[in-house]
Design an enzyme around this catalytic site. Structure first.
Site, PDB file in Angstrom:
ATOM      1  N   GLU A   1      -7.077  -3.960  14.600  1.00 30.65           N
ATOM      2  CA  GLU A   1      -8.285  -4.314  14.532  1.00 30.65           C
ATOM      3  C   GLU A   1      -8.752  -5.359  13.422  1.00 30.65           C
ATOM      4  O   GLU A   1      -9.704  -5.533  12.985  1.00 30.65           O
ATOM      5  CB  GLU A   1      -9.369  -2.995  14.428  1.00 30.65           C
ATOM      6  CG  GLU A   1      -9.313  -2.160  15.656  1.00 30.65           C
ATOM      7  CD  GLU A   1     -10.319  -0.867  15.456  1.00 30.65           C
ATOM      8  OE1 GLU A   1     -10.991  -0.641  14.451  1.00 30.65           O
ATOM      9  OE2 GLU A   1     -10.314   0.045  16.381  1.00 30.65           O
TER      10      GLU A   1
ATOM     11  N   GLU B   1      -9.692  -2.178   5.156  1.00 34.02           N
ATOM     12  CA  GLU B   1     -10.349  -2.078   6.527  1.00 34.02           C
ATOM     13  C   GLU B   1     -11.327  -2.973   6.791  1.00 34.02           C
ATOM     14  O   GLU B   1     -11.856  -3.500   5.636  1.00 34.02           O
ATOM     15  CB  GLU B   1     -10.663  -0.253   6.690  1.00 34.02           C
ATOM     16  CG  GLU B   1      -9.669   0.582   6.278  1.00 34.02           C
ATOM     17  CD  GLU B   1      -8.773   0.870   7.569  1.00 34.02           C
ATOM     18  OE1 GLU B   1      -8.792   0.068   8.352  1.00 34.02           O
ATOM     19  OE2 GLU B   1      -8.305   2.056   7.578  1.00 34.02           O
TER      20      GLU B   1
ATOM     21  N   HIS C   1      -7.375  -5.349  10.031  1.00 31.07           N
ATOM     22  CA  HIS C   1      -7.056  -5.016   8.815  1.00 31.07           C
ATOM     23  C   HIS C   1      -5.745  -5.383   8.166  1.00 31.07           C
ATOM     24  O   HIS C   1      -4.798  -5.686   9.051  1.00 31.07           O
ATOM     25  CB  HIS C   1      -7.110  -3.386   8.555  1.00 31.07           C
ATOM     26  CG  HIS C   1      -6.147  -2.749   9.208  1.00 31.07           C
ATOM     27  ND1 HIS C   1      -6.467  -1.718  10.212  1.00 31.07           N
ATOM     28  CD2 HIS C   1      -4.926  -2.236   8.765  1.00 31.07           C
ATOM     29  CE1 HIS C   1      -5.229  -0.972  10.466  1.00 31.07           C
ATOM     30  NE2 HIS C   1      -4.517  -1.322   9.682  1.00 31.07           N
TER      31      HIS C   1
ATOM     32  N   ASP D   1       0.863  -1.240   0.070  1.00 32.39           N
ATOM     33  CA  ASP D   1       0.080  -0.017   0.075  1.00 32.39           C
ATOM     34  C   ASP D   1       0.886   1.276   0.100  1.00 32.39           C
ATOM     35  O   ASP D   1       2.012   1.111   0.022  1.00 32.39           O
ATOM     36  CB  ASP D   1      -0.967  -0.071   1.111  1.00 32.39           C
ATOM     37  CG  ASP D   1      -0.228  -0.260   2.688  1.00 32.39           C
ATOM     38  OD1 ASP D   1       1.113  -0.470   2.725  1.00 32.39           O
ATOM     39  OD2 ASP D   1      -0.837  -0.963   3.448  1.00 32.39           O
TER      40      ASP D   1
END
Length: 253
Positions: A142, A149, A144, A73
């Site tokens: 969390e 996401e 990802h 990314d």
């Protein structure tokens, strides 16, 4: 199938994954005609792996001359010269210190004028090489994976993504703890990009703050879009390398 290797320290976990990657490259015996293709992440967790790969390269234990890399990314809007761009991170932490040809490095362009074309070209280039032999990744607190996401679909591919508030807050530590300075968008490979193009996925997970995400990845509901890392259960060859803190274990003295 998800295999887990747990170590008492982040250092030992990083050493193990670095050695795993070195063995994979050396056993593959890459050539210019048959390069080894590897996917790479940014973030604090893989830094120890990169440091050990650099050390091994300098010692002549592994070469990256016939290795092709694809990064996961990049922030949208940050130039490669910006110290918080993932382009800058990768060269600073890894590429500038190994024998990889610059033309073998692939990172999404955060300044692309045509975002859809940039993402489509990235997907096409990955497919041109046939397979990613090993995709190393990290894990968000969390769950990802890259910038996929919560809510990301299993069939998602490289695309522009909006960063959720929790990601912006977590990444603000790199932007003088000022959330307003954190880019709100990024370019990211998709879940399908990783799972459907890779022979092996190796995830490095370090620290107590990753315990929740790791539990959801391995023990949670399979293919739960609330926790994109749960899609890893859908792949036949996943290696999770973690420390005791991430695994929720208390070190015994």
């Amino acid at each position: 199938m998800v295999k887990q290797a747990t170590f008492s320290s982040a250092e030992d976990a990083s050493e193990y994954l670095a050695n795993h990657i070195i063995k994979k490259i050396n056993d593959f015996a890459p050539t210019p005609e048959k390069p080894f293709v590897i996917g790479l992440p940014t973030g604090s967790s893989p830094e120890g792996v990169y440091a050990r790969l650099i050390k091994a390269n300098k010692a002549g234990l592994v070469s990256f001359k016939n290795v092709i890399t694809f990064n996961m990314d990049e922030y949208l809007g940050l130039p490669p010269t910006n110290e918080q761009s993932y382009h800058y991170f990768m060269f600073d932490k890894f590429f500038n210190h190994i024998d990889i040809p610059r033309e073998n490095i692939n990172i999404l362009n955060g300044l692309a004028q045509d975002i859809e074309k940039e993402c489509a070209d990235y997907e096409a280039k990955i497919k041109k090489y046939g397979r990613i032999n090993l995709f190393m990744g990290g894990l968000g607190p969390e769950g990802h994976l890259a910038f996929n996401e919560a809510g990301s679909s299993r069939d998602s591919i490289t695309r522009k993504v909006s960063l959720v508030p929790s990601t912006i807050k977590a990444n603000s530590r790199f932007f003088e703890n000022d959330e307003s300075k954190v880019p709100k968008f990024a370019l990211s490979v998709g879940i399908s990009t990783v799972l459907d193009n890779s022979d092996e996925v190796a995830i490095i997970v370090l620290g107590q703050n990753k315990n929740f995400a790791l539990d959801k990845t391995i023990n949670g509901t399979k293919n739960d879009p609330r926790f994109p890392s749960s899609y890893l259960q859908d792949h036949s060859n996943v290696l999770v390398v973690c420390d005791n803190a991430a695994a929720g274990l208390t070190s015994k003295l």
